[in-house]
Design an enzyme around this catalytic site. Sequence first.
Site, mmCIF file in Angstrom:
data_model
loop_
_atom_site.group_PDB
_atom_site.id
_atom_site.type_symbol
_atom_site.label_atom_id
_atom_site.label_comp_id
_atom_site.label_asym_id
_atom_site.label_seq_id
_atom_site.Cartn_x
_atom_site.Cartn_y
_atom_site.Cartn_z
ATOM 1 N N CYS B 157 0.807 -1.221 0.000
ATOM 2 C CA CYS B 157 0.000 0.000 0.000
ATOM 3 C C CYS B 157 0.839 1.269 0.000
ATOM 4 O O CYS B 157 0.294 2.371 -0.086
ATOM 5 C CB CYS B 157 -0.941 -0.022 1.192
ATOM 6 S SG CYS B 157 -1.860 -1.567 1.246
ATOM 7 N N HIS B 292 -2.451 8.566 5.194
ATOM 8 C CA HIS B 292 -2.717 7.218 4.700
ATOM 9 C C HIS B 292 -4.120 6.817 5.157
ATOM 10 O O HIS B 292 -4.904 6.319 4.362
ATOM 11 C CB HIS B 292 -1.647 6.259 5.249
ATOM 12 C CG HIS B 292 -1.738 4.885 4.682
ATOM 13 N ND1 HIS B 292 -1.725 4.635 3.328
ATOM 14 C CD2 HIS B 292 -1.841 3.665 5.279
ATOM 15 C CE1 HIS B 292 -1.816 3.326 3.123
ATOM 16 N NE2 HIS B 292 -1.893 2.725 4.291
ATOM 17 N N GLU B 303 -0.557 6.104 12.836
ATOM 18 C CA GLU B 303 -0.280 7.278 11.995
ATOM 19 C C GLU B 303 -0.542 8.570 12.773
ATOM 20 O O GLU B 303 0.243 9.521 12.694
ATOM 21 C CB GLU B 303 -1.130 7.255 10.722
ATOM 22 C CG GLU B 303 -0.802 8.440 9.801
ATOM 23 C CD GLU B 303 -1.518 8.379 8.455
ATOM 24 O OE1 GLU B 303 -2.466 7.586 8.308
ATOM 25 O OE2 GLU B 303 -1.110 9.152 7.559
ATOM 26 N N LYS B 322 -9.545 8.272 1.734
ATOM 27 C CA LYS B 322 -10.016 6.878 1.707
ATOM 28 C C LYS B 322 -11.435 6.748 2.259
ATOM 29 O O LYS B 322 -12.073 5.717 2.080
ATOM 30 C CB LYS B 322 -9.047 5.969 2.457
ATOM 31 C CG LYS B 322 -7.728 5.758 1.705
ATOM 32 C CD LYS B 322 -6.890 4.653 2.331
ATOM 33 C CE LYS B 322 -5.555 4.456 1.621
ATOM 34 N NZ LYS B 322 -4.552 5.484 1.939
ATOM 35 N N HIS B 327 -9.639 1.869 -0.221
ATOM 36 C CA HIS B 327 -8.189 1.676 -0.269
ATOM 37 C C HIS B 327 -7.798 0.920 -1.541
ATOM 38 O O HIS B 327 -8.008 -0.286 -1.647
ATOM 39 C CB HIS B 327 -7.742 0.908 0.971
ATOM 40 C CG HIS B 327 -6.265 0.883 1.152
ATOM 41 N ND1 HIS B 327 -5.383 1.447 0.243
ATOM 42 C CD2 HIS B 327 -5.496 0.364 2.142
ATOM 43 C CE1 HIS B 327 -4.148 1.269 0.672
ATOM 44 N NE2 HIS B 327 -4.185 0.616 1.815
ATOM 45 N N PHE B 386 1.754 -3.001 4.127
ATOM 46 C CA PHE B 386 2.090 -4.278 4.744
ATOM 47 C C PHE B 386 3.546 -4.608 4.405
ATOM 48 O O PHE B 386 3.985 -4.429 3.265
ATOM 49 C CB PHE B 386 1.200 -5.398 4.182
ATOM 50 C CG PHE B 386 -0.203 -5.384 4.733
ATOM 51 C CD1 PHE B 386 -0.525 -4.710 5.890
ATOM 52 C CD2 PHE B 386 -1.209 -6.080 4.074
ATOM 53 C CE1 PHE B 386 -1.816 -4.722 6.399
ATOM 54 C CE2 PHE B 386 -2.507 -6.097 4.562
ATOM 55 C CZ PHE B 386 -2.806 -5.419 5.722
#
Lengths: 78, 400
Positions: B157, B292, B303, B322, B327, B386
């Site tokens: 991502c 993010h 975050e 998002k 996503h 990830f």
Amino acid sequence: MTDATFDKFRACAVEVLQVPQDKVVPDARFGDDLDADSLDLVELVMALEEAFDITVEESELEGIETVGQAYDLISAKL
Amino acid sequence: MFLGTTSEGPVRGRRVVVTGVGVVACCGIGVDAFWDGLLGPAPEGEHRVAGFDATAWFGPKEARRVDRYTQFSVAAAHMARDDAGELTPDPDRAGVIFATGVGGLESLEEQSVVFQQKGPNRISPFLIPMMMPNAGAATVSMRAGWHGPCETITTACAAGTHAVGAAARLVAGGRCDVVVGGGSEAAMTPLGIAAFTNMTALSSEGVSRPFDARRDGFIVAEGAAALVLEDLDHARRRGARIYAEVVGAASTADAHHITAPAPGGSGAATCMELALADAELAPEAVGHINAHGTSTPLNDLAEAQAIAKVFGTPGPPVTSIKGVTGHALGGAGAIEAVSVVLSIDRELIPPTAGYGEPDPEIPLDVVHGGPRSWEPAPVLSNSFGFGGHNGCLVIAPVRD
């Protein structure tokens, strides 16, 4: 060349090569006229094997350049 | 943006500007539809790109020979190049850096079924070029006829953000005058969705609520975006419209866990600090953070902690698109970079859809309820993937 068999052959070519039906004629050359490269032909042969329930060896494809030649190869196996 | 350090000190690169953008997102195809989508509510149901017609960019035969993620890549890159106007770089000095999380998953999955049902002799001769994750970048370069570096970044991502950063640095370093940077993903297959579901990453409620107290997972989406990144002088010489400047980028690894973020978002915080250092900006100079913000409990908390560490609280206004876009994995960073460019160009910060109930552990200024007018300033854009991959970009209005 029976109409029904050629129709079936032509339908495979139209589907795989995404060309107009009227371009799939015996004299048509796969490379020059139907814009097909070697991988396109592999996929076409796979579709024909499936449609006609036959097996085509890779070696049998050598020298096959036109629709007519390919059709003769297939129809000889029926 | 720096290129590195020699015995004489840090070496600044050439200035890199954005001169074209293109986007294929579930909230809109094309820049204007996408922007309108960002200002509206989240789309209902699955976040697929509805109405995408590959034959607008591919002949009928070619469309069957490329995976959906490559179709998105080419569409986004074409739109970005068209948007950039008369773009005729030296092809040896023009490149492509394109991201994806997984590449052609749909093709692989379909052919796996063919393999099981019909055996190995029926596997498509096009499976490899359809599934390989570099097919997107390769097809974009073939379309453009550009011979410079053409590479793919696959950092889950974070990939889209890393790709834009790497593309910018190719221009900054003088290797290229123009690079298309972007990312694409089309992994909403039965297998892909089952895999994300079973790792309990998706929202069980089916709502993306970045930074909200009720957030319970992300909404998987598909899409792509591309940016034309160009040397400032090259852009000015041809009279290009200049949207914004890429002034900094950074990349770090958590080196912690394959899916969970490092406690306190330490890797993310370091990445933000490095991006600001690359941009020669103090935290106070940042006017907005495009987060993010996936809407997962752990990611958003980490975050937020990282942002608080670098910027204090409440810090600059934060948004996560998002809430609308869901996503799009390897495409997300590029889609968000386009959103940042448009936020600067249109002097509006899009809201975080789905946000309504503040989380006491997240004391940030989350833009919500409607877009916020602002005087454009440097923007930090975050992406985390990830694997513990962190990516940050700093994009700013162009000043002389």
